[in-house]
Design a protein around this motif. Structure first.
Motif, PDB file in Angstrom:
ATOM      1  N   ALA A  95      -8.843   7.344   4.214  1.00  0.00           N
ATOM      2  CA  ALA A  95      -7.839   6.198   3.671  1.00  0.00           C
ATOM      3  C   ALA A  95      -6.618   6.647   3.195  1.00  0.00           C
ATOM      4  CB  ALA A  95      -8.644   5.375   2.631  1.00  0.00           C
ATOM      5  N   ASP A  96      -6.489   7.766   2.716  1.00  0.00           N
ATOM      6  CA  ASP A  96      -5.381   8.620   2.189  1.00  0.00           C
ATOM      7  C   ASP A  96      -4.508   9.048   3.373  1.00  0.00           C
ATOM      8  OD1 ASP A  96      -5.929   8.225  -0.449  1.00  0.00           O
ATOM      9  OD2 ASP A  96      -6.654  10.060  -0.726  1.00  0.00           O
ATOM     10  N   ALA A  97      -5.068   9.667   4.275  1.00  0.00           N
ATOM     11  CA  ALA A  97      -4.617  10.132   5.551  1.00  0.00           C
ATOM     12  C   ALA A  97      -3.994   8.801   6.382  1.00  0.00           C
ATOM     13  CB  ALA A  97      -5.639  10.933   6.448  1.00  0.00           C
ATOM     14  N   VAL A  98      -4.719   7.632   6.523  1.00  0.00           N
ATOM     15  CA  VAL A  98      -4.154   6.537   7.088  1.00  0.00           C
ATOM     16  C   VAL A  98      -2.799   6.183   6.478  1.00  0.00           C
ATOM     17  CG1 VAL A  98      -4.333   4.167   7.476  1.00  0.00           C
ATOM     18  CG2 VAL A  98      -6.247   5.698   8.031  1.00  0.00           C
ATOM     19  N   GLU A  99      -2.608   6.170   5.097  1.00  0.00           N
ATOM     20  CA  GLU A  99      -1.523   5.767   4.389  1.00  0.00           C
ATOM     21  C   GLU A  99      -0.210   7.004   4.666  1.00  0.00           C
ATOM     22  OE1 GLU A  99      -0.795   3.040   2.762  1.00  0.00           O
ATOM     23  OE2 GLU A  99      -2.851   2.596   3.550  1.00  0.00           O
ATOM     24  N   THR A 100      -0.693   8.057   4.881  1.00  0.00           N
ATOM     25  CA  THR A 100       0.285   9.019   4.939  1.00  0.00           C
ATOM     26  C   THR A 100       0.731   8.942   6.397  1.00  0.00           C
ATOM     27  OG1 THR A 100      -0.502  10.713   3.591  1.00  0.00           O
ATOM     28  CG2 THR A 100       0.830  11.377   5.257  1.00  0.00           C
ATOM     29  N   MET A 101       0.021   8.616   7.481  1.00  0.00           N
ATOM     30  CA  MET A 101       0.196   8.342   8.851  1.00  0.00           C
ATOM     31  C   MET A 101       1.193   7.272   8.968  1.00  0.00           C
ATOM     32  SD  MET A 101      -3.228   9.470  10.691  1.00  0.00           S
ATOM     33  CE  MET A 101      -3.740  11.037  11.072  1.00  0.00           C
ATOM     34  N   LYS A 102       0.769   6.131   8.331  1.00  0.00           N
ATOM     35  CA  LYS A 102       1.690   4.866   8.318  1.00  0.00           C
ATOM     36  C   LYS A 102       2.867   5.165   7.908  1.00  0.00           C
ATOM     37  CE  LYS A 102      -0.395   1.427   6.213  1.00  0.00           C
ATOM     38  NZ  LYS A 102      -1.155   0.432   5.447  1.00  0.00           N
ATOM     39  N   ALA A 103       3.035   6.028   6.877  1.00  0.00           N
ATOM     40  CA  ALA A 103       4.359   6.402   6.470  1.00  0.00           C
ATOM     41  C   ALA A 103       5.175   7.283   7.265  1.00  0.00           C
ATOM     42  CB  ALA A 103       4.265   6.935   4.923  1.00  0.00           C
ATOM     43  N   GLN A 104       4.428   7.931   8.021  1.00  0.00           N
ATOM     44  CA  GLN A 104       5.045   8.890   9.062  1.00  0.00           C
ATOM     45  C   GLN A 104       5.459   8.319  10.581  1.00  0.00           C
ATOM     46  OE1 GLN A 104       6.324  11.908   8.366  1.00  0.00           O
ATOM     47  NE2 GLN A 104       5.753  11.659   6.221  1.00  0.00           N
ATOM     48  N   GLY A 105       5.051   6.850  10.500  1.00  0.00           N
ATOM     49  CA  GLY A 105       5.323   6.183  11.657  1.00  0.00           C
ATOM     50  C   GLY A 105       4.465   5.671  12.660  1.00  0.00           C
ATOM     51  N   PHE A 106       3.199   6.230  12.283  1.00  0.00           N
ATOM     52  CA  PHE A 106       1.992   5.940  13.362  1.00  0.00           C
ATOM     53  C   PHE A 106       1.541   4.576  13.354  1.00  0.00           C
ATOM     54  CE2 PHE A 106       1.631  10.255  12.688  1.00  0.00           C
ATOM     55  CZ  PHE A 106       1.258  10.714  13.928  1.00  0.00           C
ATOM     56  N   LYS A 107       1.608   3.762  14.511  1.00  0.00           N
ATOM     57  CA  LYS A 107       1.433   2.283  14.392  1.00  0.00           C
ATOM     58  C   LYS A 107      -0.011   2.047  15.051  1.00  0.00           C
ATOM     59  CE  LYS A 107       5.596   1.466  13.845  1.00  0.00           C
ATOM     60  NZ  LYS A 107       6.034   1.412  12.389  1.00  0.00           N
ATOM     61  N   ASN A 108      -0.631   2.804  15.364  1.00  0.00           N
ATOM     62  CA  ASN A 108      -2.039   2.347  15.963  1.00  0.00           C
ATOM     63  C   ASN A 108      -3.311   3.427  15.356  1.00  0.00           C
ATOM     64  OD1 ASN A 108      -4.265   1.318  17.267  1.00  0.00           O
ATOM     65  ND2 ASN A 108      -3.459   1.242  19.331  1.00  0.00           N
ATOM     66  N   ILE A 109      -3.594   3.052  14.526  1.00  0.00           N
ATOM     67  CA  ILE A 109      -4.762   3.993  13.579  1.00  0.00           C
ATOM     68  C   ILE A 109      -5.911   3.173  13.640  1.00  0.00           C
ATOM     69  CG2 ILE A 109      -5.258   5.299  11.622  1.00  0.00           C
ATOM     70  CD1 ILE A 109      -2.116   4.992  11.004  1.00  0.00           C
ATOM     71  N   VAL A 110      -7.120   4.069  14.021  1.00  0.00           N
ATOM     72  CA  VAL A 110      -8.431   3.561  13.854  1.00  0.00           C
ATOM     73  C   VAL A 110      -9.167   4.287  12.745  1.00  0.00           C
ATOM     74  CG1 VAL A 110     -10.761   2.626  15.011  1.00  0.00           C
ATOM     75  CG2 VAL A 110      -8.300   2.405  16.092  1.00  0.00           C
ATOM     76  N   GLU A 111      -9.723   4.011  11.623  1.00  0.00           N
ATOM     77  CA  GLU A 111     -10.217   4.650  10.676  1.00  0.00           C
ATOM     78  C   GLU A 111     -11.915   4.403  10.860  1.00  0.00           C
ATOM     79  OE1 GLU A 111     -10.682   5.098   5.833  1.00  0.00           O
ATOM     80  OE2 GLU A 111      -9.167   3.772   6.768  1.00  0.00           O
ATOM     81  N   LEU A 112     -12.726   5.332  10.593  1.00  0.00           N
ATOM     82  CA  LEU A 112     -13.968   5.173  10.724  1.00  0.00           C
ATOM     83  C   LEU A 112     -14.534   4.714   9.139  1.00  0.00           C
ATOM     84  CD1 LEU A 112     -17.001   5.557  11.759  1.00  0.00           C
ATOM     85  CD2 LEU A 112     -16.798   7.923  11.392  1.00  0.00           C
ATOM     86  N   ASP A 113     -14.934   3.891   9.030  1.00  0.00           N
ATOM     87  CA  ASP A 113     -15.286   3.298   7.914  1.00  0.00           C
ATOM     88  C   ASP A 113     -16.843   3.974   7.714  1.00  0.00           C
ATOM     89  OD1 ASP A 113     -15.821   1.720   5.615  1.00  0.00           O
ATOM     90  OD2 ASP A 113     -16.673  -0.116   6.352  1.00  0.00           O
ATOM     91  N   GLY A 114     -16.680   4.619   6.209  1.00  0.00           N
ATOM     92  CA  GLY A 114     -17.898   5.287   5.677  1.00  0.00           C
ATOM     93  C   GLY A 114     -18.134   6.645   6.362  1.00  0.00           C
TER      94      GLY A 114
END
Length: 127
Positions: A95-114
């Motif tokens: 979840a933290d990585a996704v936030e960092t990636m969004k801030a860096q301009g990544f637009k299509n991110i799929v995170e594994l829940d759990g």
């Protein structure tokens, strides 16, 4: 004149909606994650420690540890136009990585829940 202003506003609203639709951040179950990584080639990133990664990871994942000093530098080497699949052990670090990636301009991110815990619980294999 009023028509021209309305036309500009309509075009602006349409373009804004199109741009927003391109950003897709998803948090999905292990089954959905497995289906997605098999259906659409992307970049699979394990943000756990190297020790955790060596103990077992999803096939074809690259290890980019979230808490390494060069984490942002390393993720910025990824293609921001391609889907990025990201996971950790239980979901907190990803979840933290996704936030960092969004801030860096990544637009299509799929995170594994759990994370890998849920992955293994679902009977999925770790290499």
């Amino acid at each position: 004149m009023k028509r021209a202003i309305y036309l500009v506003l309509i075009v602006f609203a349409f373009v804004s909606c199109q741009a927003q639709q391109k950003e897709e951040i998803q948090k999905v179950s292990p089954e959905q994650f497995s289906q997605k990584i098999n259906a659409e080639k992307g970049q699979l990133v394990d943000v756990r420690t190297p020790k955790e990664y060596k103990a077992g990871h999803i096939q074809n994942a690259v290890n980019i540890h979230l808490y390494d000093q060069d984490f942002e530098q390393r993720i910025n080497k990824l293609d921001k136009d391609k889907v990025v699949y990201v996971y950790c052990k239980a979901g907190g670090r990803s979840a933290d990585a996704v936030e960092t990636m969004k801030a860096q301009g990544f637009k299509n991110i799929v995170e594994l829940d759990g994370g890998t815990d849920a992955w293994a619980e679902a009977g999925k294999e770790l290499k």
